[in-house]
Write a protein that holds these residues in place. Structure first.
Motif, PDB file in Angstrom:
ATOM      1  N   VAL A  78       0.841  -1.196   0.000  1.00 19.71           N
ATOM      2  CA  VAL A  78       0.000   0.000   0.000  1.00 19.71           C
ATOM      3  C   VAL A  78       0.876   1.246   0.000  1.00 19.71           C
ATOM      4  O   VAL A  78       0.633   2.204  -0.750  1.00 19.71           O
ATOM      5  CB  VAL A  78      -0.939   0.011   1.224  1.00 19.71           C
ATOM      6  CG1 VAL A  78      -1.746   1.313   1.276  1.00 19.71           C
ATOM      7  CG2 VAL A  78      -1.877  -1.190   1.182  1.00 19.71           C
ATOM      8  N   SER A  82       1.213   3.693  -3.250  1.00 16.74           N
ATOM      9  CA  SER A  82       0.688   5.042  -3.015  1.00 16.74           C
ATOM     10  C   SER A  82       1.750   6.107  -3.261  1.00 16.74           C
ATOM     11  O   SER A  82       1.470   7.137  -3.891  1.00 16.74           O
ATOM     12  CB  SER A  82       0.158   5.150  -1.585  1.00 16.74           C
ATOM     13  OG  SER A  82      -0.898   4.250  -1.359  1.00 16.74           O
ATOM     14  N   LEU A  86       1.687   9.009  -6.133  1.00 16.51           N
ATOM     15  CA  LEU A  86       1.833  10.414  -5.738  1.00 16.51           C
ATOM     16  C   LEU A  86       2.984  11.074  -6.488  1.00 16.51           C
ATOM     17  O   LEU A  86       2.835  12.166  -7.044  1.00 16.51           O
ATOM     18  CB  LEU A  86       2.038  10.490  -4.225  1.00 16.51           C
ATOM     19  CG  LEU A  86       2.223  11.867  -3.592  1.00 16.51           C
ATOM     20  CD1 LEU A  86       1.557  11.910  -2.222  1.00 16.51           C
ATOM     21  CD2 LEU A  86       3.702  12.202  -3.422  1.00 16.51           C
ATOM     22  N   PHE A 123       0.861  11.400   5.038  1.00 15.89           N
ATOM     23  CA  PHE A 123       0.972   9.985   5.369  1.00 15.89           C
ATOM     24  C   PHE A 123       1.487   9.790   6.792  1.00 15.89           C
ATOM     25  O   PHE A 123       0.954   8.981   7.563  1.00 15.89           O
ATOM     26  CB  PHE A 123       1.901   9.292   4.372  1.00 15.89           C
ATOM     27  CG  PHE A 123       2.502   8.008   4.883  1.00 15.89           C
ATOM     28  CD1 PHE A 123       1.707   6.894   5.102  1.00 15.89           C
ATOM     29  CD2 PHE A 123       3.855   7.923   5.160  1.00 15.89           C
ATOM     30  CE1 PHE A 123       2.254   5.713   5.588  1.00 15.89           C
ATOM     31  CE2 PHE A 123       4.418   6.748   5.630  1.00 15.89           C
ATOM     32  CZ  PHE A 123       3.605   5.642   5.851  1.00 15.89           C
ATOM     33  N   THR A 192      -4.186   4.806   5.381  1.00 19.11           N
ATOM     34  CA  THR A 192      -3.018   5.127   4.557  1.00 19.11           C
ATOM     35  C   THR A 192      -3.401   5.265   3.092  1.00 19.11           C
ATOM     36  O   THR A 192      -3.012   6.230   2.421  1.00 19.11           O
ATOM     37  CB  THR A 192      -1.944   4.034   4.707  1.00 19.11           C
ATOM     38  OG1 THR A 192      -1.487   4.009   6.061  1.00 19.11           O
ATOM     39  CG2 THR A 192      -0.769   4.289   3.782  1.00 19.11           C
ATOM     40  N   ALA A 193      -4.160   4.299   2.584  1.00 22.36           N
ATOM     41  CA  ALA A 193      -4.562   4.335   1.175  1.00 22.36           C
ATOM     42  C   ALA A 193      -5.389   5.575   0.870  1.00 22.36           C
ATOM     43  O   ALA A 193      -5.191   6.231  -0.163  1.00 22.36           O
ATOM     44  CB  ALA A 193      -5.347   3.075   0.823  1.00 22.36           C
ATOM     45  N   PHE A 196      -3.205   8.969   1.037  1.00 18.26           N
ATOM     46  CA  PHE A 196      -2.431   9.154  -0.187  1.00 18.26           C
ATOM     47  C   PHE A 196      -3.334   9.441  -1.386  1.00 18.26           C
ATOM     48  O   PHE A 196      -3.068  10.349  -2.181  1.00 18.26           O
ATOM     49  CB  PHE A 196      -1.587   7.913  -0.476  1.00 18.26           C
ATOM     50  CG  PHE A 196      -0.227   7.938   0.161  1.00 18.26           C
ATOM     51  CD1 PHE A 196       0.680   8.946  -0.131  1.00 18.26           C
ATOM     52  CD2 PHE A 196       0.155   6.941   1.042  1.00 18.26           C
ATOM     53  CE1 PHE A 196       1.931   8.971   0.448  1.00 18.26           C
ATOM     54  CE2 PHE A 196       1.416   6.953   1.626  1.00 18.26           C
ATOM     55  CZ  PHE A 196       2.310   7.970   1.324  1.00 18.26           C
ATOM     56  N   SER A 197      -4.394   8.652  -1.545  1.00 18.66           N
ATOM     57  CA  SER A 197      -5.259   8.793  -2.720  1.00 18.66           C
ATOM     58  C   SER A 197      -5.979  10.133  -2.733  1.00 18.66           C
ATOM     59  O   SER A 197      -6.034  10.814  -3.758  1.00 18.66           O
ATOM     60  CB  SER A 197      -6.273   7.648  -2.769  1.00 18.66           C
ATOM     61  OG  SER A 197      -5.637   6.421  -3.009  1.00 18.66           O
ATOM     62  N   THR A 200      -3.498  12.904  -3.460  1.00 17.67           N
ATOM     63  CA  THR A 200      -3.109  12.890  -4.869  1.00 17.67           C
ATOM     64  C   THR A 200      -4.249  13.337  -5.770  1.00 17.67           C
ATOM     65  O   THR A 200      -4.029  14.085  -6.736  1.00 17.67           O
ATOM     66  CB  THR A 200      -2.643  11.481  -5.286  1.00 17.67           C
ATOM     67  OG1 THR A 200      -1.622  11.030  -4.388  1.00 17.67           O
ATOM     68  CG2 THR A 200      -2.082  11.478  -6.693  1.00 17.67           C
ATOM     69  N   LEU A 245      -7.294   5.959  -8.634  1.00 18.47           N
ATOM     70  CA  LEU A 245      -6.733   6.189  -7.307  1.00 18.47           C
ATOM     71  C   LEU A 245      -7.777   5.959  -6.213  1.00 18.47           C
ATOM     72  O   LEU A 245      -7.500   5.336  -5.182  1.00 18.47           O
ATOM     73  CB  LEU A 245      -6.175   7.612  -7.206  1.00 18.47           C
ATOM     74  CG  LEU A 245      -4.919   7.917  -8.027  1.00 18.47           C
ATOM     75  CD1 LEU A 245      -4.632   9.409  -8.012  1.00 18.47           C
ATOM     76  CD2 LEU A 245      -3.727   7.143  -7.491  1.00 18.47           C
ATOM     77  N   TYR A 248      -8.669   2.243  -6.031  1.00 18.72           N
ATOM     78  CA  TYR A 248      -7.623   1.492  -5.341  1.00 18.72           C
ATOM     79  C   TYR A 248      -7.779   1.603  -3.827  1.00 18.72           C
ATOM     80  O   TYR A 248      -7.681   0.599  -3.102  1.00 18.72           O
ATOM     81  CB  TYR A 248      -6.246   1.992  -5.763  1.00 18.72           C
ATOM     82  CG  TYR A 248      -5.115   1.375  -4.966  1.00 18.72           C
ATOM     83  CD1 TYR A 248      -4.769   0.044  -5.145  1.00 18.72           C
ATOM     84  CD2 TYR A 248      -4.411   2.120  -4.013  1.00 18.72           C
ATOM     85  CE1 TYR A 248      -3.752  -0.544  -4.402  1.00 18.72           C
ATOM     86  CE2 TYR A 248      -3.391   1.546  -3.272  1.00 18.72           C
ATOM     87  CZ  TYR A 248      -3.063   0.224  -3.474  1.00 18.72           C
ATOM     88  OH  TYR A 248      -2.068  -0.356  -2.730  1.00 18.72           O
ATOM     89  N   ALA A 249      -8.013   2.821  -3.342  1.00 15.86           N
ATOM     90  CA  ALA A 249      -8.192   3.012  -1.893  1.00 15.86           C
ATOM     91  C   ALA A 249      -9.407   2.223  -1.405  1.00 15.86           C
ATOM     92  O   ALA A 249      -9.373   1.598  -0.335  1.00 15.86           O
ATOM     93  CB  ALA A 249      -8.356   4.502  -1.575  1.00 15.86           C
TER      94      ALA A 249
END
Length: 333
Positions: A78, A82, A86, A123, A192-193, A196-197, A200, A245, A248-249
């Motif tokens: 992950v 990520s 980014l 993060f 976390t996912a 970042f997502s 971004t 993105l 994915y999260a």
């Protein structure tokens, strides 16, 4: 304040002419210091807690009796995926799509580093808040009983309102896996996912769509068929990237439920936590860009200036300025 903005000539965009000292000195060190201070406070709090909160449980609790197995999406993957997404998004925007808005490669790299530091800061803070919350709550994972393998009382008596000290003893020895069984809320993979997502995606929407200069409708109508198709293809690609993105999260969060590592509410909590910090940090980084590099103002939003439209249409030397100096109103965002 008025500044002269020198066009990005070939010389200014040679890597050997980059002033790495300027790249570092132009950073928003105040924001970075504040982030580091917050991380230190959280680290001290984490150490003070010492471990997860003890919670009472029953061997008859079906919500924590799922099988213990592997994770479909390891935590390290992950983080790697990520950070890669980014970094790719920032580099594509600052060094390619929005190259014309930087005076030289040094400023472009300074902006790239600025955004990269902020994304990693989001993060770091999200991870620390997630860990502290896990320890403070101490919620048991859906597979906790399989990790613990507690002694079953004989005869089996169901009791209510007992303290954690009355919990049946685990037959499994103390281990990282057993301790980790107390860290269910919120989901760290999910927070976390999403951090970042969301960071971004927020940056991509601003950099790809809202950042000046933008083409007016009249300028778009003047494009050739080939230019119009290329522009629409890039727009579609950018939208698909943003959607991927977020998907994915979401996939990471769902996998934590199907792997029996988290309850559904753990994933919702992690998604909310990651979203809040992702938004907070990306808004800060965009607003503070003016303290790192000169940022041009779009004086006529949605119409575009003749200069920017000419560049984006591929005129004036293939979209790059030939070295002339333009007087532009430049103030921090």
């Amino acid at each position: 304040m008025l500044h002269a903005m020198v066009g990005n000539t070939g010389t200014n965009w040679k890597l050997r002419h980059v002033s790495w000292r300027r790249v570092l000195s132009q950073q928003d060190w105040g924001s970075l210091i504040s982030t580091i201070t917050v991380l230190i406070v959280f680290a001290i709090t984490d150490a003070a807690l010492g471990g997860p909160r003890a919670r009472p449980f029953q061997v008859t609790d079906s919500t924590i009796s799922y099988p213990y197995g592997y994770s479909l999406v390891p935590y390290w993957s992950v983080i790697v995926a990520s950070i890669a997404a980014l970094l790719l998004t920032i580099v594509a925007a600052e060094l390619w799509l929005r190259r014309s808005q930087h005076t030289d490669l040094t400023n472009a790299l300074a902006a790239t580093l600025h955004f990269l530091i902020d994304g990693l800061s989001a993060f770091g803070v999200t991870g620390m808040v997630t860990q502290i919350t896990k320890m403070a709550v101490g919620r048991l994972r859906p597979d906790f009983l399989d990790r613990c393998k507690p002694v079953v009382p004989s005869p089996l008596i169901v009791s209510y309102g007992l303290p954690a000290s009355a919990n049946p003893a685990c037959t499994e020895p103390e281990s990282v896996e057993l301790t980790d069984g107390h860290y269910s809320f919120p989901s760290g993979h999910t927070s976390t996912a999403f951090a970042f997502s969301v960071w971004t995606v927020g940056y991509a929407v601003w950099a790809f769509s809202l950042r000046a200069p933008r083409l007016s409708a009249a300028a778009v109508r003047q494009m050739s068929v080939g230019q119009r198709l290329a522009r629409e293809a890039m727009t579609a690609a950018g939208f698909l990237w943003i959607v991927s993105l977020l998907v994915y999260a979401w996939f990471v969060g769902v996998s934590r439920i199907t792997d029996f590592k988290h309850h559904a509410s753990d994933v919702v909590g992690g998604a909310l936590l990651g979203t809040l910090f992702g938004l907070a940090f990306v808004v800060r980084s965009i607003a503070r860009l003016g303290s790192v590099v000169d940022v041009p103002i779009d004086l006529h939003p949605g119409t575009g200036s003749p200069q920017s439209e000419s560049e984006l249409l591929g005129h004036n030397g293939g979209g790059r300025d030939t070295g002339r100096v333009h007087a532009s109103s430049m103030v921090p965002v």
